[in-house]
Design an enzyme around this catalytic site. Structure first.
Site, PDB file in Angstrom:
ATOM      1  N   GLU A 318       0.840  -1.214   0.000  1.00 52.15           N
ATOM      2  CA  GLU A 318       0.000   0.000   0.000  1.00 52.15           C
ATOM      3  C   GLU A 318       0.868   1.255   0.000  1.00 52.15           C
ATOM      4  O   GLU A 318       0.547   2.247  -0.653  1.00 52.15           O
ATOM      5  CB  GLU A 318      -0.974  -0.003   1.181  1.00 52.15           C
ATOM      6  CG  GLU A 318      -1.866  -1.242   1.297  1.00 52.15           C
ATOM      7  CD  GLU A 318      -2.519  -1.694  -0.003  1.00 52.15           C
ATOM      8  OE1 GLU A 318      -2.723  -0.849  -0.889  1.00 52.15           O
ATOM      9  OE2 GLU A 318      -2.803  -2.903  -0.136  1.00 52.15           O
ATOM     10  N   HIS A 321       2.129   2.127  -3.413  1.00 56.30           N
ATOM     11  CA  HIS A 321       1.128   2.822  -4.226  1.00 56.30           C
ATOM     12  C   HIS A 321       1.253   4.349  -4.110  1.00 56.30           C
ATOM     13  O   HIS A 321       0.707   5.077  -4.953  1.00 56.30           O
ATOM     14  CB  HIS A 321      -0.292   2.433  -3.799  1.00 56.30           C
ATOM     15  CG  HIS A 321      -0.844   1.212  -4.466  1.00 56.30           C
ATOM     16  ND1 HIS A 321      -0.921   1.080  -5.828  1.00 56.30           N
ATOM     17  CD2 HIS A 321      -1.381   0.073  -3.947  1.00 56.30           C
ATOM     18  CE1 HIS A 321      -1.498  -0.101  -6.120  1.00 56.30           C
ATOM     19  NE2 HIS A 321      -1.778  -0.726  -4.989  1.00 56.30           N
ATOM     20  N   TYR A 398      -1.346  -8.091 -10.888  1.00 52.20           N
ATOM     21  CA  TYR A 398      -0.314  -7.993  -9.864  1.00 52.20           C
ATOM     22  C   TYR A 398       0.908  -8.815 -10.259  1.00 52.20           C
ATOM     23  O   TYR A 398       2.034  -8.327 -10.257  1.00 52.20           O
ATOM     24  CB  TYR A 398      -0.829  -8.543  -8.522  1.00 52.20           C
ATOM     25  CG  TYR A 398      -1.948  -7.752  -7.892  1.00 52.20           C
ATOM     26  CD1 TYR A 398      -3.214  -7.733  -8.452  1.00 52.20           C
ATOM     27  CD2 TYR A 398      -1.743  -7.046  -6.708  1.00 52.20           C
ATOM     28  CE1 TYR A 398      -4.250  -7.020  -7.854  1.00 52.20           C
ATOM     29  CE2 TYR A 398      -2.767  -6.335  -6.106  1.00 52.20           C
ATOM     30  CZ  TYR A 398      -4.016  -6.322  -6.679  1.00 52.20           C
ATOM     31  OH  TYR A 398      -5.035  -5.625  -6.095  1.00 52.20           O
TER      32      TYR A 398
END
Ligand code: BES
Ligand code: ZN
Length: 624
Positions: A318, A321, A398
């Site tokens: 995360e 990102h 992914y």
């Protein structure tokens, strides 16, 4: 050719008063057209959103106003917004004069176009409320929280759900700055994915208080996120910390204590962290994802709190990102591999820098397993990175995406690749990106006409063709090779008591459980269960993988564990496979699935409910 349109040069104030960033450009090339929005940004686009909202737990409704700044092309008469089941009360200009508006035909996923007649208005104010069934909003009764006393609300915008509580142009290529004032019951705390201006809240009407937030950078609107509940904070270091319910905060913060180091590690790889603070909010178990990269405030599932830090790679993901996804954003959901594939690659580089080569290899090798599984089960068309207009191809984004980037790294060498990637994030910061745009950038700044390199990389095959090109790099893990050796012994009949699982990480467990032959007799399943404590495992990754195996063999003693587990976790990755397994053994499993789901459904977020409703209703399960 990329065409950038900003309509007007907006001058940036040089005064000390902070102001939102000037509007980001949009892309108008054909491959950048988002079919999941009604917006026509080339005519009129939203550049800034001001929310003034009240959160009503009694009616499961958010109500108030959204004021939108509009940048309109010469002669533009109207602006088109996305609206999913909002109740609109009025729309005015900044001075309060009524503007005409209409809502078009509605689609169950996309919602409806909300067309507003602009006249000369360049700021419009919409008074509205969300629907109690808003697809972005998870309303939890106290029973579904850790504390069991206060209710909880969280939003999940990605991909196209924020239009169910914010009337704006809900497209990742239309970046907007935003600010919000959120009024909530006085005993609850509100947090958002932006600078938190009033950590303690400010008084409002009796029994209520308000929180203010601002995001001066332009972000894709799916990154606007809100959570309200009994939420407390614990700092990790000067710029990172953890938000969670008071009863889990100490444990959560201990598990996530490497977060500050992760940020510095990420910066050393690919450039300055541009968002100010980086905090993590640990949500109640019904959070439908592992994590969500909401800027300044990652939302995370509590299923990663396993006591051994073996799932903090989710936080590395995360955090990554913050560059791939939040700085440089897929222009449409057909290019979501640009968000998720880049991030999975970047995440692994953080893991390597922080925890060593072998740990990173273990995670990468497990992704490779998942990639091979998906390549086998997905329809060939769904194995292309650049998907069809409709959206993402799940985990392939992914794992095929990260394998693509790793293959480039191994081909050109790490130093050269890292320098390229740093430049890439800088060149495209706060802008949308397409597959074609990335390949063009790669050719201009890395390949630079080197014909031999161009041939070796097979870029177009990677980006546009199904399957896996044969130059794909597979990183192998020694740790997992040991598990494979154990599996071979077990397969040859070795007793389960000889399996030394005492110090296994979640990843070793997964390799073991998923590597066991799918057909097992009841005696062997009983031996596995008793010896390794699988049905009672508090680690939801282990529990999920075990139940899938037990179900495939119609293992009755696992039924109480299924009944206890499924209502307790709402993370799709960990519950959907269990429902899918139950469905696959129809006459034994479907009655269990139906019975447990009837009870669990109310505890899941709308996106999890949607996925399981569809799964259980579908005749076959071809579309994974
Ligand atoms: N952005 C995703 C979550 C997402 C994807 C939400 C698509 C809605 C639509 C997030 O960054 C993510 O990938 N989460 C993963 C964790 C990760 C470590 C693979 C997850 O939720 O499992
Ligand atoms: Zn992600």
């Amino acid at each position: 050719m990329r065409v950038l349109i900003a309509f007007a040069a907006v001058t940036t104030a040089t005064t000390a008063v902070a102001a939102p960033d000037a509007p980001s450009p949009i892309l108008t090339t054909p491959e950048a057209k988002d079919v999941l929005t009604y917006a026509r940004p080339e005519i009129a686009r939203v550049t800034h959103v001001d929310l003034d909202l009240t959160v009503d737990f009694a009616s499961h409704v958010i109500h108030g106003t959204a004021a939108l700044d509009i940048l309109a092309a010469a002669g533009a008469k109207e602006v088109i917004l996305d609206d999913k089941n909002l109740a609109i009360f009025s729309i005015t200009d900044a001075a309060g004069h009524t503007l005409a508006w209409s809502v078009g035909a509605s689609d169950p996923e996309k919602g409806a176009p909300l067309t507003v007649q602009l006249g000369t208005a360049r700021r419009i104010v919409i008074a509205y409320r969300s629907d109690p069934g808003a697809s972005a909003l998870g309303w939890l009764p106290p029973a579904l929280t850790a504390g069991k006393v206060k209710p909880y609300l969280f939003s999940q915008g990605e991909a196209i759900n924020n239009r169910s509580w914010i009337p704006t142009q809900d497209s990742p290529g239309i970046r907007q700055s935003w600010a919000a004032k959120i009024t909530v019951p006085a005993d609850l705390v509100a947090v958002m994915s932006a600078e938190r201006l009033t950590p303690g809240g400010e008084p409002a009407a009796k029994g209520w208080h308000s929180y203010r937030f601002r995001m001066d950078h332009n972000v894709p609107p799916y990154l606007i996120a809100l959570a309200v509940g009994d939420i407390d904070f614990k700092a990790i270091d000067g710029r990172t910390g953890v938000y969670a319910e008071p009863s889990t905060l100490t444990k959560d913060a201990a598990e996530l204590s490497d977060t500050g180091k992760m940020v510095t590690t990420a910066e050393a790889l690919y450039g300055k962290y541009r968002w100010g603070r980086y905090d993590v909010l640990v949500l109640p178990p019904s959070f439908p994802f592992g994590g969500m990269e909401n800027p300044t405030l990652t939302f995370a599932t509590p299923t990663i709190i396993t006591g051994d830090k073996s799932n903090v790679d989710v936080i590395a993901h995360e955090l990554a990102h913050s560059w791939s996804g939040n700085l440089v954003t897929n222009a449409t959901w057909a290019d979501s591999w640009l968000n998720e594939g880049f991030t999975t690659y970047f995440e692994n580089r953080i893991d390597e820098a922080l925890y060593g080569k072998e740990r990173a290899a273990t995670l990468a090798d497990l992704s490779w397993d998942n990639l091979q599984r998906d390549l086998k089960t997905a329809k060939p068309d769904a194995t292309r990175l650049h998907g069809d207009a409709g959206g993402s191809n799940g985990e392939l984004d992914y794992n095929k995406g990260s394998t693509f980037l790793r293959t480039i790294e191994y081909t050109v060498g790490r130093a050269r690749w890292d320098a390229y990637l740093r430049g890439y994030f800088d060149r495209h910061a706060f802008q949308p990106q397409t597959t074609a745009g990335f390949l063009a950038d790669l050719r201009a700044n890395l390949i630079k006409g080197d014909r031999g390199l161009e041939t070796k990389l097979e870029l177009d095959r990677w980006a546009y063709q199904p399957g896996l090109p044969d130059n794909a790099v597979h990183v192998k893990s020694a740790t997992l090779a040991k598990i494979d050796a154990t599996l071979a012994r077990v397969d040859a009949g070795a007793p389960i008591t000889s399996v030394d699982a005492g110090h296994w990480s979640t990843q070793e467990w997964l390799r073991f459980l998923n590597g066991l032959p799918r057909k097992q007799d009841a005696a062997r399943l009983g031996e596995l269960d008793r010896t390794l404590g699988l049905s009672a495992s508090p680690n939801p990754y282990i529990r999920s993988a075990w139940l899938v195996l037990a179900i495939a063999n119609r293992y009755d003693p696992a039924i109480p564990s299924i009944e206890q587990y499924l209502p307790s976790v709402g993370r799709m990755l960990l519950v959907v496979p269990v429902y899918r397994a139950l469905k696959a053994v129809g006459s034994w499993g479907m009655p269990i699935a139906q019975r447990v789901y009837a009870q669990a459904r109310g505890s899941y977020h709308p996106v999890t409910v949607g996925a399981i409703d569809r799964l259980l209703a579908r005749k076959d399960d071809a579309a994974r």
